[in-house]
Write a protein that holds these residues in place. Structure first.
Motif, short mmCIF file in Angstrom:
data_model
loop_
_atom_site.label_atom_id
_atom_site.label_comp_id
_atom_site.label_asym_id
_atom_site.label_seq_id
_atom_site.Cartn_x
_atom_site.Cartn_y
_atom_site.Cartn_z
N ALA A 38 29.15 -18.61 60.03
CA ALA A 38 28.28 -18.37 58.86
C ALA A 38 29.10 -18.55 57.59
CB ALA A 38 27.69 -16.98 58.92
N VAL A 39 28.58 -19.38 56.68
CA VAL A 39 29.18 -19.58 55.37
C VAL A 39 28.10 -19.17 54.36
CG1 VAL A 39 30.09 -21.27 53.74
CG2 VAL A 39 30.63 -21.46 56.18
N TRP A 40 28.47 -18.30 53.44
CA TRP A 40 27.54 -17.81 52.42
C TRP A 40 27.91 -18.38 51.06
CZ3 TRP A 40 23.39 -14.36 53.09
CH2 TRP A 40 23.21 -13.90 54.39
N ARG A 41 26.92 -18.88 50.34
CA ARG A 41 27.11 -19.37 48.97
C ARG A 41 25.99 -18.79 48.11
NH1 ARG A 41 31.53 -20.08 50.27
NH2 ARG A 41 32.49 -22.04 50.85
N ASP A 42 26.36 -18.37 46.92
CA ASP A 42 25.41 -17.84 45.95
C ASP A 42 25.08 -18.98 44.99
OD1 ASP A 42 24.06 -16.56 43.87
OD2 ASP A 42 25.30 -14.75 44.03
N LEU A 43 23.82 -19.40 44.97
CA LEU A 43 23.43 -20.52 44.11
C LEU A 43 23.39 -20.14 42.63
CD1 LEU A 43 20.60 -22.12 46.29
CD2 LEU A 43 22.95 -22.93 45.96
N THR A 44 23.58 -18.86 42.34
CA THR A 44 23.58 -18.43 40.93
C THR A 44 24.99 -18.29 40.36
OG1 THR A 44 23.58 -16.04 41.38
CG2 THR A 44 21.43 -17.16 41.32
N GLN A 45 26.02 -18.29 41.21
CA GLN A 45 27.39 -18.02 40.77
C GLN A 45 28.37 -19.04 41.32
OE1 GLN A 45 28.15 -15.66 38.55
NE2 GLN A 45 25.97 -15.20 38.46
N PRO A 46 28.78 -20.01 40.60
CA PRO A 46 28.23 -20.43 39.32
C PRO A 46 26.95 -21.21 39.54
CG PRO A 46 30.01 -21.90 39.92
CD PRO A 46 29.93 -20.84 40.99
N LEU A 48 24.35 -24.23 39.29
CA LEU A 48 24.43 -25.69 39.23
C LEU A 48 24.04 -26.16 37.83
CD1 LEU A 48 22.79 -26.60 42.63
CD2 LEU A 48 25.08 -27.28 41.90
N PRO A 49 24.57 -27.29 37.40
CA PRO A 49 24.13 -27.82 36.10
C PRO A 49 22.69 -28.30 36.19
CG PRO A 49 25.51 -29.42 37.22
CD PRO A 49 25.53 -28.16 38.06
N PRO A 50 22.03 -28.42 35.05
CA PRO A 50 20.66 -28.97 35.09
C PRO A 50 20.67 -30.33 35.78
CG PRO A 50 21.18 -28.16 32.90
CD PRO A 50 22.46 -28.12 33.70
N PHE A 51 19.60 -30.63 36.48
CA PHE A 51 19.49 -31.91 37.17
C PHE A 51 18.96 -32.95 36.20
CE2 PHE A 51 16.82 -34.94 39.51
CZ PHE A 51 17.81 -35.56 40.24
N GLU A 52 19.61 -34.10 36.20
CA GLU A 52 19.15 -35.22 35.39
C GLU A 52 18.75 -36.35 36.33
OE1 GLU A 52 20.56 -38.07 31.68
OE2 GLU A 52 22.00 -36.68 32.55
N ASP A 53 17.51 -36.77 36.27
CA ASP A 53 16.99 -37.80 37.15
C ASP A 53 17.42 -39.17 36.64
OD1 ASP A 53 15.57 -39.53 38.77
OD2 ASP A 53 13.68 -38.46 38.58
N LEU A 54 18.35 -39.80 37.36
CA LEU A 54 18.88 -41.11 36.98
C LEU A 54 18.50 -42.19 37.99
CD1 LEU A 54 22.48 -39.97 35.95
CD2 LEU A 54 20.52 -40.40 34.45
N ARG A 55 17.49 -41.92 38.79
CA ARG A 55 17.15 -42.86 39.87
C ARG A 55 16.84 -44.27 39.38
NH1 ARG A 55 12.22 -40.34 42.48
NH2 ARG A 55 12.02 -39.59 40.37
N HIS A 56 16.24 -44.39 38.23
CA HIS A 56 15.81 -45.72 37.77
C HIS A 56 16.58 -46.18 36.55
CE1 HIS A 56 12.62 -45.28 40.67
NE2 HIS A 56 12.30 -44.12 40.12
N GLY A 57 17.81 -45.70 36.45
CA GLY A 57 18.63 -46.06 35.30
C GLY A 57 20.05 -46.38 35.71
N PRO A 94 17.06 -21.16 41.29
CA PRO A 94 18.32 -21.71 41.82
C PRO A 94 18.12 -22.53 43.11
CG PRO A 94 18.62 -19.44 41.17
CD PRO A 94 17.14 -19.71 41.11
N ALA A 95 17.18 -22.13 43.95
CA ALA A 95 16.91 -22.89 45.18
C ALA A 95 16.27 -24.23 44.86
CB ALA A 95 16.01 -22.08 46.13
N LYS A 96 15.33 -24.23 43.93
CA LYS A 96 14.68 -25.48 43.54
C LYS A 96 15.66 -26.42 42.87
CE LYS A 96 11.33 -28.36 42.65
NZ LYS A 96 12.07 -29.53 42.19
N LEU A 97 16.55 -25.89 42.03
CA LEU A 97 17.56 -26.72 41.38
C LEU A 97 18.50 -27.36 42.41
CD1 LEU A 97 18.90 -27.81 38.82
CD2 LEU A 97 20.17 -25.65 38.67
#
Length: 183
Positions: A38-46, A48-57, A94-97
């Motif tokens: 089992a590996v535990w990670r907290d998605l709030t600490q730190p 993630l940066p905001p997601f930038e959608d670059l799929r078409h660029g 945090p999960a959605k990000l």
């Protein structure tokens, strides 16, 4: 002589705004298969940066900092467990990000997308509603994500709790936790 099977590696991703909340307590009550890590990670600490959608660029470069750590941990896991309380009928931010960052990671030439087909995705969720039906949008989001990659949907372990510590009163959820990952 046949080689020993690779032990399962569960990546638990805490996505709650509350440390040590009911969802985390329910997830920690769950029994893992013999030999699993089992590996535990907290998605709030730190965070993630905001997601930038670059799929078409311009396209994406390699993930950096905490995103690189989570990308590597995700790739190495056999099982990804979202430890996410129900917030407004969906996954916490945090999960959605974290899911949004999959759109970046799957476009890299490092095998992320192919590796996701080998994973099982799970959800552990406390909710305070009168009906588990209220969890459906969050459950469906993760189930559809698993299906998109050709991976496996392991299921959702739901517990009824609102106040801190109240998950201890949901004895049925705690009993389900004992066989959730091993059934």
């Amino acid at each position: 002589m046949p080689s020993a099977p690779t032990p399962r590696r569960f990546l638990f991703l805490k996505a709650s705004a509350r440390t040590g909340g009911n969802t985390e307590a329910l997830a920690r009550a769950a029994a893992l298969p013999d030999g699993a890590e089992a590996v535990w990670r907290d998605l709030t600490q730190p965070a993630l940066p905001p997601f930038e959608d670059l799929r078409h660029g311009a396209g994406y470069g390699a993930p950096e900092a905490h995103a690189a750590v989570l990308s590597d941990e995700t790739r190495r896991a056999s099982d990804i467990v979202f430890v996410a309380p129900l917030y407004w009928y969906g996954l916490p931010a945090p999960a959605k990000l974290y899911l949004d960052h999959w759109s970046h990671w799957m476009r890299l030439d490092d095998g992320f997308k192919a590796a996701m087909a080998e994973k099982t995705i799970w959800l552990v969720m406390a909710h305070s509603g009168s009906s588990p039906e209220q969890t459906r949008p969050a459950v469906d989001s993760l189930r559809f994500s698993a299906e998109y990659f050709g991976g496996r949907w392991g299921g959702a372990l739901l517990g009824l709790a609102n106040r801190p510590g109240q998950i201890a009163e949901d004895t049925e959820a705690l009993m389900r936790a004992q066989r959730f990952f091993t059934a």
